[in-house]
Design a protein around this motif. Structure first.
Motif, PDB file in Angstrom:
ATOM      1  N   ASN A   1       0.835  -1.194   0.000  1.00 32.02           N
ATOM      2  CA  ASN A   1       0.000   0.000   0.000  1.00 32.02           C
ATOM      3  C   ASN A   1       0.869   1.242   0.000  1.00 32.02           C
ATOM      4  O   ASN A   1       1.976   1.239   0.533  1.00 32.02           O
ATOM      5  N   MET A   2       0.344   2.314  -0.587  1.00 37.04           N
ATOM      6  CA  MET A   2       0.930   3.633  -0.405  1.00 37.04           C
ATOM      7  C   MET A   2       0.118   4.324   0.682  1.00 37.04           C
ATOM      8  O   MET A   2      -1.090   4.549   0.517  1.00 37.04           O
ATOM      9  N   ILE A   3       0.745   4.661   1.805  1.00 37.96           N
ATOM     10  CA  ILE A   3       0.051   5.237   2.950  1.00 37.96           C
ATOM     11  C   ILE A   3       0.611   6.628   3.239  1.00 37.96           C
ATOM     12  O   ILE A   3       1.824   6.794   3.420  1.00 37.96           O
TER      13      ILE A   3
ATOM     14  N   GLY B   1      -2.388  -3.609  -2.874  1.00 35.03           N
ATOM     15  CA  GLY B   1      -3.307  -2.939  -1.967  1.00 35.03           C
ATOM     16  C   GLY B   1      -3.995  -1.739  -2.581  1.00 35.03           C
ATOM     17  O   GLY B   1      -4.898  -1.869  -3.399  1.00 35.03           O
ATOM     18  N   GLY B   2      -3.564  -0.550  -2.217  1.00 31.16           N
ATOM     19  CA  GLY B   2      -4.190   0.667  -2.732  1.00 31.16           C
ATOM     20  C   GLY B   2      -3.537   1.895  -2.122  1.00 31.16           C
ATOM     21  O   GLY B   2      -2.506   1.820  -1.445  1.00 31.16           O
ATOM     22  N   LEU B   3      -4.163   3.042  -2.366  1.00 31.43           N
ATOM     23  CA  LEU B   3      -3.685   4.321  -1.863  1.00 31.43           C
ATOM     24  C   LEU B   3      -4.541   4.704  -0.652  1.00 31.43           C
ATOM     25  O   LEU B   3      -5.769   4.809  -0.752  1.00 31.43           O
ATOM     26  N   ILE B   4      -3.901   4.913   0.500  1.00 32.57           N
ATOM     27  CA  ILE B   4      -4.593   5.205   1.758  1.00 32.57           C
ATOM     28  C   ILE B   4      -4.062   6.532   2.288  1.00 32.57           C
ATOM     29  O   ILE B   4      -2.852   6.702   2.472  1.00 32.57           O
ATOM     30  N   ILE B   5      -4.978   7.474   2.531  1.00 34.84           N
ATOM     31  CA  ILE B   5      -4.581   8.800   3.004  1.00 34.84           C
ATOM     32  C   ILE B   5      -5.290   9.095   4.323  1.00 34.84           C
ATOM     33  O   ILE B   5      -6.509   8.994   4.425  1.00 34.84           O
TER      34      ILE B   5
END
Length: 255
Positions: free
Chosen positions: A30-32, A65-69
């Motif tokens: 993931n990119m967090i 995963g996905g992009l989580i901000i």
């Protein structure tokens, strides 16, 4: 500073136009962006920024995963008398988010594509294409596409970030999912579900109960949109305690 007294990172991550950010296929990559930090990912129509798995092509699903901000923005599971931050456990156990800063700034995304995501990190539990937890109104998002995600395309957990020019294509679960007091705006959206497994085009939820006043329930506005779904799910699923405005839009079901 966190509720615990620990300091948070204050980092600006800049991603240049035309960059491809890849996660290892078949992993919980993931990119967090943690609260207190910002992402500056500004692509162009000719050189978008693409998040995908590391295999050739962009047509997979559930491969990473996905992009989580995270942000300090409003979240209706936070106490109403809170000064700044609270510790809401975020998507995919990615850390804590939420607070009382309506105008919190988590950065800018422009001409960004997120595709092939939604890795199943626990049975029946996948990552959204983009997850926004307590993301405030000073965050800028425009010209965003989320494609072929094995969970929701985009999910808003509280906050009041707004999005313009949103394209959601071929996602497996809901295309737009809102929770826990999201009160932003979405304008100019094109949505088409995955025919064989997609669920709701829009699912709106809100924490309810005596501790959540009406003014803090989910109440977002979407305008100028076309949404095409299929017979597996609903056009709009509005769950208990949610309020919203759907303006100048077309919702179509194809058999």
């Amino acid at each position: 500073m966190l509720v615990s007294g620990a300091n948070v990172a204050n980092v600006l991550l800049t991603i240049e136009a035309g960059t491809e950010v890849v996660g290892q296929k078949g992993t919980f990559a993931n990119m967090i962006i943690t609260r207190g930090s910002r992402i500056n990912a500004i692509g162009t129509a000719e050189e978008p920024i693409i998040f995908s798995s590391d295999d050739p092509g962009y047509d997979g699903t559930g491969e990473w995963g996905g992009l989580i901000i995270h942000g300090y923005g409003l979240h209706n599971e936070c106490p109403v008398d809170l000064a700044l931050a609270c510790n809401i456990d975020s998507e995919g156990e990615s850390g804590f988010a939420g607070g009382r800063s309506a105008d919190d700034d988590s950065g800018r995304l422009s001409y960004v594509v997120v595709t092939e995501g939604g890795y199943e990190f626990a049975p029946g539990n996948e990552i959204n294409g983009i997850s926004l937890i307590g993301v405030g109104s000073e965050t800028e998002m425009d010209h965003i596409q989320i494609n072929s995600n094995s969970d929701d395309g985009i999910e808003f957990y509280g906050g009041n970030v707004s999005v313009k020019y949103l394209v959601l294509t071929g996602n497996d679960d809901d295309s737009v999912d809102t929770d826990t007091g999201y009160q932003g705006n979405i304008q100019f959206a094109i949505i088409t579900q995955r025919p064989t497994s997609g669920d709701n085009l829009f699912e709106a939820s809100s924490t309810t109960g005596p501790g959540v006043p009406l003014a803090e329930r989910s109440n977002y506005r979407i305008s100028n949109f076309t949404a095409i779904g299929f017979e597996r799910g609903n056009g709009l699923r509005l769950n208990e305690g949610t309020v919203g405005q759907y303006m100048n839009g077309v919702v179509v079901e194809e058999a």
